[in-house]
Design an enzyme around this catalytic site. Structure first.
Site, mmCIF file in Angstrom:
data_model
loop_
_atom_site.group_PDB
_atom_site.id
_atom_site.type_symbol
_atom_site.label_atom_id
_atom_site.label_comp_id
_atom_site.label_asym_id
_atom_site.label_seq_id
_atom_site.Cartn_x
_atom_site.Cartn_y
_atom_site.Cartn_z
ATOM 1 C CE1 TYR A 1 -11.374 -38.538 -35.654
ATOM 2 C CE2 TYR A 1 -10.430 -40.743 -35.460
ATOM 3 C CZ TYR A 1 -10.945 -39.606 -34.874
ATOM 4 O OH TYR A 1 -11.024 -39.525 -33.503
ATOM 5 N N GLY B 1 -20.898 -33.185 -26.783
ATOM 6 C CA GLY B 1 -20.711 -34.524 -27.336
ATOM 7 C C GLY B 1 -20.656 -35.586 -26.253
ATOM 8 C CG PHE B 2 -19.560 -40.398 -25.908
ATOM 9 C CD1 PHE B 2 -20.137 -40.824 -24.710
ATOM 10 C CD2 PHE B 2 -18.503 -41.142 -26.438
ATOM 11 C CE1 PHE B 2 -19.655 -41.966 -24.057
ATOM 12 C CE2 PHE B 2 -18.033 -42.277 -25.797
ATOM 13 C CZ PHE B 2 -18.610 -42.688 -24.596
ATOM 14 C CB ILE B 3 -15.590 -37.858 -24.604
ATOM 15 C CG1 ILE B 3 -15.548 -39.247 -25.267
ATOM 16 C CG2 ILE B 3 -14.487 -37.737 -23.548
ATOM 17 C CD1 ILE B 3 -14.282 -39.532 -26.078
ATOM 18 C CE LYS C 1 -9.490 -36.061 -33.487
ATOM 19 N NZ LYS C 1 -9.789 -35.160 -32.383
HETATM 20 P P1 NAD Z 1 -18.835 -36.441 -30.404
HETATM 21 O O1 NAD Z 1 -19.129 -36.315 -31.861
HETATM 22 O O2 NAD Z 1 -19.889 -36.980 -29.522
HETATM 23 O O3 NAD Z 1 -18.345 -35.041 -29.820
HETATM 24 C C1 NAD Z 1 -17.702 -34.069 -30.601
HETATM 25 C C2 NAD Z 1 -18.446 -32.756 -30.439
HETATM 26 O O4 NAD Z 1 -17.770 -31.770 -31.227
HETATM 27 C C3 NAD Z 1 -19.895 -32.812 -30.937
HETATM 28 O O5 NAD Z 1 -20.793 -32.435 -29.900
HETATM 29 C C4 NAD Z 1 -19.926 -31.829 -32.105
HETATM 30 O O6 NAD Z 1 -21.154 -31.121 -32.200
HETATM 31 C C5 NAD Z 1 -18.756 -30.906 -31.783
HETATM 32 N N1 NAD Z 1 -18.230 -30.259 -32.979
HETATM 33 C C6 NAD Z 1 -17.991 -30.841 -34.189
HETATM 34 N N2 NAD Z 1 -17.565 -29.904 -35.055
HETATM 35 C C7 NAD Z 1 -17.521 -28.717 -34.382
HETATM 36 C C8 NAD Z 1 -17.178 -27.395 -34.750
HETATM 37 N N3 NAD Z 1 -16.794 -27.096 -35.997
HETATM 38 N N4 NAD Z 1 -17.278 -26.427 -33.817
HETATM 39 C C9 NAD Z 1 -17.681 -26.713 -32.544
HETATM 40 N N5 NAD Z 1 -18.032 -27.954 -32.148
HETATM 41 C C10 NAD Z 1 -17.942 -28.943 -33.057
HETATM 42 O O7 NAD Z 1 -17.511 -37.321 -30.309
HETATM 43 P P2 NAD Z 1 -16.828 -38.042 -29.069
HETATM 44 O O8 NAD Z 1 -16.911 -39.484 -29.309
HETATM 45 O O9 NAD Z 1 -17.317 -37.455 -27.794
HETATM 46 O O10 NAD Z 1 -15.311 -37.604 -29.304
HETATM 47 C C11 NAD Z 1 -14.734 -36.483 -28.634
HETATM 48 C C12 NAD Z 1 -13.292 -36.343 -29.086
HETATM 49 O O11 NAD Z 1 -12.559 -37.517 -28.785
HETATM 50 C C13 NAD Z 1 -13.143 -36.123 -30.587
HETATM 51 O O12 NAD Z 1 -12.088 -35.211 -30.792
HETATM 52 C C14 NAD Z 1 -12.760 -37.495 -31.122
HETATM 53 O O13 NAD Z 1 -12.007 -37.393 -32.303
HETATM 54 C C15 NAD Z 1 -11.929 -38.013 -29.962
HETATM 55 N N6 NAD Z 1 -11.908 -39.490 -29.896
HETATM 56 C C16 NAD Z 1 -13.041 -40.177 -29.587
HETATM 57 C C17 NAD Z 1 -13.005 -41.572 -29.510
HETATM 58 C C18 NAD Z 1 -14.219 -42.388 -29.175
HETATM 59 O O14 NAD Z 1 -14.110 -43.618 -29.144
HETATM 60 N N7 NAD Z 1 -15.385 -41.788 -28.904
HETATM 61 C C19 NAD Z 1 -11.804 -42.246 -29.766
HETATM 62 C C20 NAD Z 1 -10.672 -41.510 -30.078
HETATM 63 C C21 NAD Z 1 -10.731 -40.122 -30.123
#
Ligand code: NAD
Length: 331
Positions: free
Chosen positions: A160, A17-19, A164
């Site tokens: 959501y 994913g992104f982060i 969390k």
């Molecule tokens: P993202 O969707 O890019 O990354 C999440 C990854 O989890 C994806 O690559 C997805 O394929 C994988 N995933 C989803 N369901 C899955 C499963 N059942 N089994 C295995 N992998 C699975 O999201 P992100 O923006 O990189 O966020 C990463 C984390 O940070 C998440 O937990 C999100 O809730 C949290 N978060 C993000 C933000 C933000 O602004 N981007 C803010 C607050 C919290």
């Protein structure tokens, strides 16, 4: 590179994913052996996630397993093979608005998936966990103060956010019962290269760059704390050091934000300036589930982790737009 980290193995869930993909690269740079896992959830295109992982995949200290967080058999096999000392749990169904349409899916992945992961950690004796939580757990706060970790955070306004907060509470239970050290990091809107395409900065950039109007929900006065991804990832890497150095089991909740809020209107102006266009804006009513404001108090992150965000929004948006332009020049 710190050679003392070389033999330490860290498992990153949601690594494609992104982060997650940025974090994997940072941990490899820091000298860790890194395993990533991801199921390439169809929330957005697999091809984007594959390209997020491209750099890491060529690294000799990186291993990857494709599979689902909810699959205990898969997780047990992965823990046997990788033997991680720490887990950074970022896999989730992310995003507030889609969680109103698919609440069960969000519950299943974010809550049940987290339980399965904690069970696998317990079973394999893995004692360190960092959980990617969210500013959304603070709910619909309307006062003018920054959000502090000690607030009750028991009034979520979207499925959501509820999942969390449930993840944080599960982490506490496993810390209490089984001595698994858990740090829950509350991320505040993260942006930067590879940002999820559903998030505002990415969406706005695509629309502005192609001369289309952008939709702003509400009057645009909504303040948000936007965090550049390198700052977020630095906070996670610092937390890993901190949790490794704890003498006994530890639990904490820490905000990772920029510590500054800007309104959506200011954000749009800055973004349009970085792209070099005049923005066209359509206003629609606020969306259910959205919180009216976010603003991180980052004193705890500064004190505990030495966290010190380096990217003001003006700089971060310039870097984001440069990345966006590069992507679109290639296609
Ligand atoms: P993202 O969707 O890019 O990354 C999440 C990854 O989890 C994806 O690559 C997805 O394929 C994988 N995933 C989803 N369901 C899955 C499963 N059942 N089994 C295995 N992998 C699975 O999201 P992100 O923006 O990189 O966020 C990463 C984390 O940070 C998440 O937990 C999100 O809730 C949290 N978060 C993000 C933000 C933000 O602004 N981007 C803010 C607050 C919290």
């Amino acid at each position: 590179m710190n050679n003392d980290r070389r033999n330490k193995c860290v498992l990153v869930t949601g690594a494609a994913g992104f982060i997650g993909s940025h974090l994997v690269e940072r941990l490899l740079d820091d000298g860790y052996t890194v395993w990533g896992m991801d199921n390439f959830d169809p929330f957005y295109a697999r091809s984007i996630k594959e390209s997020n992982l491209e750099k890491a995949r060529s690294h000799p200290r990186f291993g990857f397993a494709e599979g689902d967080l909810r699959d205990s058999g898969f997780l047990d096999g992965l823990f046997d093979e990788a033997g991680p000392e720490a887990v950074i749990h970022l896999a989730a169904r992310a995003g507030v608005r889609p969680s109103l349409l698919q609440p069960q899916e969000y519950y299943d992945v974010n809550v049940m998936g987290t339980v399965r992961l904690l069970e696998a950690m317990k079973g394999s004796g893995t004692g360190l966990m960092i959980f990617g939580s969210s500013s959304s757990v603070y709910g619909a706060r309307s006062d003018q103060r920054p959000f502090k970790e000690d607030e009750a955070a028991d009034r979520p306004v979207s499925p959501y956010a509820a999942t969390k907060r449930a993840g944080e509470l599960l982490c506490h239970a496993y810390y209490h019962l089984y001595g698994i050290s858990c740090y829950c990091l509350r991320f505040f809107t993260v942006y930067g290269p590879r940002q999820r395409p559903d998030l505002a900065i990415h969406k706005f950039t695509s629309l502005l760059a192609t001369g289309q109007a952008i939709t702003v929900y509400g009057d645009g006065a909504t303040p948000r704390d936007y965090t550049y991804v390198d700052d977020t990832v630095d906070g996670v890497a610092r937390t890993l050091r901190r949790i490794e150095d704890e003498a006994g089991a530890a639990f904490d909740i820490v905000n990772l934000g920029a510590g500054r809020s800007v309104s959506v209107n200011e954000l749009v102006d800055l973004l349009a300036g970085a792209i070099g266009v005049e923005p066209k804006i359509e206003h629609l009513p606020p969306q259910p589930g959205d919180v009216p404001r976010t603003w991180a108090d980052i004193d705890r992150a500064r004190d505990l982790l030495g966290f010190d965000p380096k990217f003001p929004i003006e700089k971060g948006l310039e870097l984001f737009v440069a990345w966006y332009n590069e992507q679109h020049a290639e296609t």
